[in-house]
Enzyme design. Structure first.
Site, PDB file in Angstrom:
ATOM      1  N   ASP A   1      23.281  21.673  41.823  1.00 15.89           N
ATOM      2  CA  ASP A   1      21.423  21.377  42.178  1.00 15.89           C
ATOM      3  C   ASP A   1      20.956  22.074  42.888  1.00 15.89           C
ATOM      4  OD1 ASP A   1      18.787  21.073  43.180  1.00 15.89           O
ATOM      5  OD2 ASP A   1      19.005  18.749  43.702  1.00 15.89           O
TER       6      ASP A   1
ATOM      7  N   SER B   1       8.959  33.335  31.954  1.00 11.26           N
ATOM      8  CA  SER B   1       8.257  32.484  31.094  1.00 11.26           C
ATOM      9  C   SER B   1       7.332  33.557  30.285  1.00 11.26           C
ATOM     10  CB  SER B   1       7.907  31.511  31.330  1.00 11.26           C
ATOM     11  OG  SER B   1       7.148  30.705  30.264  1.00 11.26           O
TER      12      SER B   1
ATOM     13  N   TYR C   1       3.591  25.515  37.505  1.00 11.98           N
ATOM     14  CA  TYR C   1       4.397  25.921  36.624  1.00 11.98           C
ATOM     15  C   TYR C   1       4.423  27.333  36.472  1.00 11.98           C
ATOM     16  CZ  TYR C   1       7.839  26.845  32.935  1.00 11.98           C
ATOM     17  OH  TYR C   1       8.530  27.760  32.002  1.00 11.98           O
TER      18      TYR C   1
ATOM     19  N   LYS D   1       7.014  31.158  36.879  1.00  9.81           N
ATOM     20  CA  LYS D   1       7.091  32.288  36.670  1.00  9.81           C
ATOM     21  C   LYS D   1       6.851  33.466  37.007  1.00  9.81           C
ATOM     22  CE  LYS D   1      10.014  29.185  34.966  1.00  9.81           C
ATOM     23  NZ  LYS D   1      11.616  28.920  35.029  1.00  9.81           N
TER      24      LYS D   1
HETATM   25  N1  LIG Z   1      11.282  25.915  26.142  1.00  7.28           N
HETATM   26  C1  LIG Z   1      10.518  25.981  26.405  1.00  7.28           C
HETATM   27  O1  LIG Z   1       9.953  26.545  25.483  1.00  7.28           O
HETATM   28  C2  LIG Z   1      11.170  27.693  27.956  1.00  7.28           C
HETATM   29  C3  LIG Z   1      10.167  28.844  27.676  1.00  7.28           C
HETATM   30  C4  LIG Z   1       9.859  29.917  28.637  1.00  7.28           C
HETATM   31  C5  LIG Z   1      11.104  29.485  30.457  1.00  7.28           C
HETATM   32  N2  LIG Z   1      10.762  28.664  29.789  1.00  7.28           N
HETATM   33  C6  LIG Z   1      12.134  28.329  30.616  1.00  7.28           C
HETATM   34  O2  LIG Z   1      13.041  28.416  30.318  1.00  7.28           O
HETATM   35  C7  LIG Z   1      14.615  28.464  31.331  1.00  7.28           C
HETATM   36  C8  LIG Z   1      15.507  27.051  30.875  1.00  7.28           C
HETATM   37  O3  LIG Z   1      14.801  26.087  30.379  1.00  7.28           O
HETATM   38  P1  LIG Z   1      15.216  25.214  28.760  1.00  7.28           P
HETATM   39  O4  LIG Z   1      14.117  24.976  27.833  1.00  7.28           O
HETATM   40  O5  LIG Z   1      15.929  25.727  28.416  1.00  7.28           O
HETATM   41  O6  LIG Z   1      15.242  23.263  29.817  1.00  7.28           O
HETATM   42  P2  LIG Z   1      16.148  22.549  29.549  1.00  7.28           P
HETATM   43  O7  LIG Z   1      15.428  21.194  30.214  1.00  7.28           O
HETATM   44  O8  LIG Z   1      16.634  22.168  27.484  1.00  7.28           O
HETATM   45  O9  LIG Z   1      17.285  22.859  30.554  1.00  7.28           O
HETATM   46  C9  LIG Z   1      17.355  23.147  32.265  1.00  7.28           C
HETATM   47  C10 LIG Z   1      18.716  22.632  32.350  1.00  7.28           C
HETATM   48  O10 LIG Z   1      18.855  22.824  34.043  1.00  7.28           O
HETATM   49  C11 LIG Z   1      18.975  21.984  33.786  1.00  7.28           C
HETATM   50  N3  LIG Z   1      18.717  22.195  35.693  1.00  7.28           N
HETATM   51  C12 LIG Z   1      17.357  21.387  36.205  1.00  7.28           C
HETATM   52  N4  LIG Z   1      17.311  21.302  36.866  1.00  7.28           N
HETATM   53  C13 LIG Z   1      18.341  21.848  37.696  1.00  7.28           C
HETATM   54  C14 LIG Z   1      18.578  22.153  38.944  1.00  7.28           C
HETATM   55  N5  LIG Z   1      17.524  21.636  40.789  1.00  7.28           N
HETATM   56  N6  LIG Z   1      19.599  22.390  39.316  1.00  7.28           N
HETATM   57  C15 LIG Z   1      20.763  22.336  38.371  1.00  7.28           C
HETATM   58  N7  LIG Z   1      20.436  23.112  37.084  1.00  7.28           N
HETATM   59  C16 LIG Z   1      19.077  21.904  36.468  1.00  7.28           C
HETATM   60  C17 LIG Z   1      19.499  20.646  33.541  1.00  7.28           C
HETATM   61  O11 LIG Z   1      19.882  19.904  33.757  1.00  7.28           O
HETATM   62  C18 LIG Z   1      19.001  21.362  32.327  1.00  7.28           C
HETATM   63  O12 LIG Z   1      20.564  21.555  31.980  1.00  7.28           O
HETATM   64  C19 LIG Z   1      13.730  27.384  32.387  1.00  7.28           C
HETATM   65  O13 LIG Z   1      14.137  27.810  33.932  1.00  7.28           O
HETATM   66  C20 LIG Z   1      12.430  27.275  31.664  1.00  7.28           C
HETATM   67  O14 LIG Z   1      11.084  26.715  32.956  1.00  7.28           O
HETATM   68  C21 LIG Z   1      11.253  27.619  28.947  1.00  7.28           C
END
Ligand SMILES: NC(=O)c1ccc[n+]([C@@H]2O[C@H](COP(=O)([O-])OP(=O)(O)OC[C@H]3O[C@@H](n4cnc5c(N)ncnc54)[C@H](O)[C@@H]3O)[C@@H](O)[C@H]2O)c1
Length: 246
Positions: free
Chosen positions: A57, A137, A150, A154
């Site tokens: 975590d 992001s 959020y 970022k």
């Molecule tokens: N998907 C989008 O549209 C998008 C756009 C811009 C930025 N992001 C950023 O990209 C990153 C990844 O996002 P994603 O879309 O792949 O999300 P996702 O939900 O597919 O994956 C996130 C992963 O992080 C893990 N996680 C969550 N809390 C945690 C914790 N406390 N400790 C350890 N692991 C933890 C989850 O179990 C999951 O496997 C994030 O930081 C998100 O803010 C996503």
């Protein structure tokens, strides 16, 4: 094999962008630790790439310390850290986000970067080299309404990236950020509020290239920024956004 011989930790590596980064890093020769809250998924992705799974975590100091002990005993050090784990609150007016939702976003998206830095910097400083990548992001650069806390998390991450870059440059450590646009991952529905064709069309209309980003897009950009090819690149917040922020 642009990452041959490198030992990399990818937080949130079990899903979405993180899994895309894990797969690309492994394909380029890195040994990868898939560090995630979701142990079952982390084990699956790690097995697929011949990596190591670590349940962590990232918002917990004790949990990050336990991961550092595993890294020290298994690898004796680390070359690349990708701070990718992140969460959001659902889209809603900023004053209606609860304490619990705010704390979760801040602790997972921001405090984790501090905990990872204070725990892993000493290893990289001792080695005199390293690369850190923070997955921020476009939300931190060109924020949309109703996702304020959020978005702000970022923006915080981008500022932390730049300070980390100037402070750690003399020690041989580069620090960059990625700024993905909305991407095809399990998290997308939470940003949109509801995953409908209309909502998808609304988001897509703001991305000039005309598609959502993918885990492969993030893997490719992350590979460059964490490889020695980017040896002169530090402190950037690179948009991988199909032109969204122009
Ligand atoms: N998907 C989008 O549209 C998008 C756009 C811009 C930025 N992001 C950023 O990209 C990153 C990844 O996002 P994603 O879309 O792949 O999300 P996702 O939900 O597919 O994956 C996130 C992963 O992080 C893990 N996680 C969550 N809390 C945690 C914790 N406390 N400790 C350890 N692991 C933890 C989850 O179990 C999951 O496997 C994030 O930081 C998100 O803010 C996503």
């Amino acid at each position: 094999m642009r990452l041959e011989g490198k030992r990399a930790i990818v937080t949130g590596g079990a899903s979405g962008f993180g899994a895309g980064i894990v797969r690309k890093f492994a394909a380029e020769g890195a040994t990868v630790m898939v560090a995630d809250l979701n142990g079952d998924l982390a084990a699956q992705v790690a097995a697929e790439v011949g990596g190591v799974a670590q349940v962590v975590d990232v918002s917990s100091a004790a949990s990050v310390t336990a991961m550092a002990e595993a890294v020290s005993s298994q690898w004796g050090g680390v070359d690349i850290i990708v701070n990718n784990a992140g969460v959001t609150h659902l889209p809603k007016p900023m004053e209606t986000v609860t304490d619990e939702e705010f704390d979760r976003v801040f602790n997972v998206n921001c405090k984790s970067v501090y905990l990872m830095a204070r725990t892993f910097n000493p290893m990289m400083i001792a080695a005199g080299k390293g690369a850190v990548l923070n997955v921020a992001s476009t939300a931190g650069l060109s924020p949309r309404p109703n996702l304020n806390w959020y978005n702000a998390s970022k923006g915080w991450m981008i500022t932390a990236t730049k300070t980390m870059a100037v402070e750690l440059a003399p020690k041989g450590i580069r620090v960059n950020a990625l700024c993905p646009v909305a991407g095809e991952t399990p998290l997308l529905a939470s940003f949109m509020g509801e995953d409908t064709p209309e909502m998808r069309a609304k988001f897509l209309s703001t991305i000039p290239i005309g598609r959502f980003s993918t885990p492969e897009d993030m893997g490719n950009a992350a590979c460059f920024l964490c490889s020695d090819e980017a040896g002169m690149v530090t402190g950037v917040a690179m948009e991988v956004d199909g032109g969204r922020c122009i």
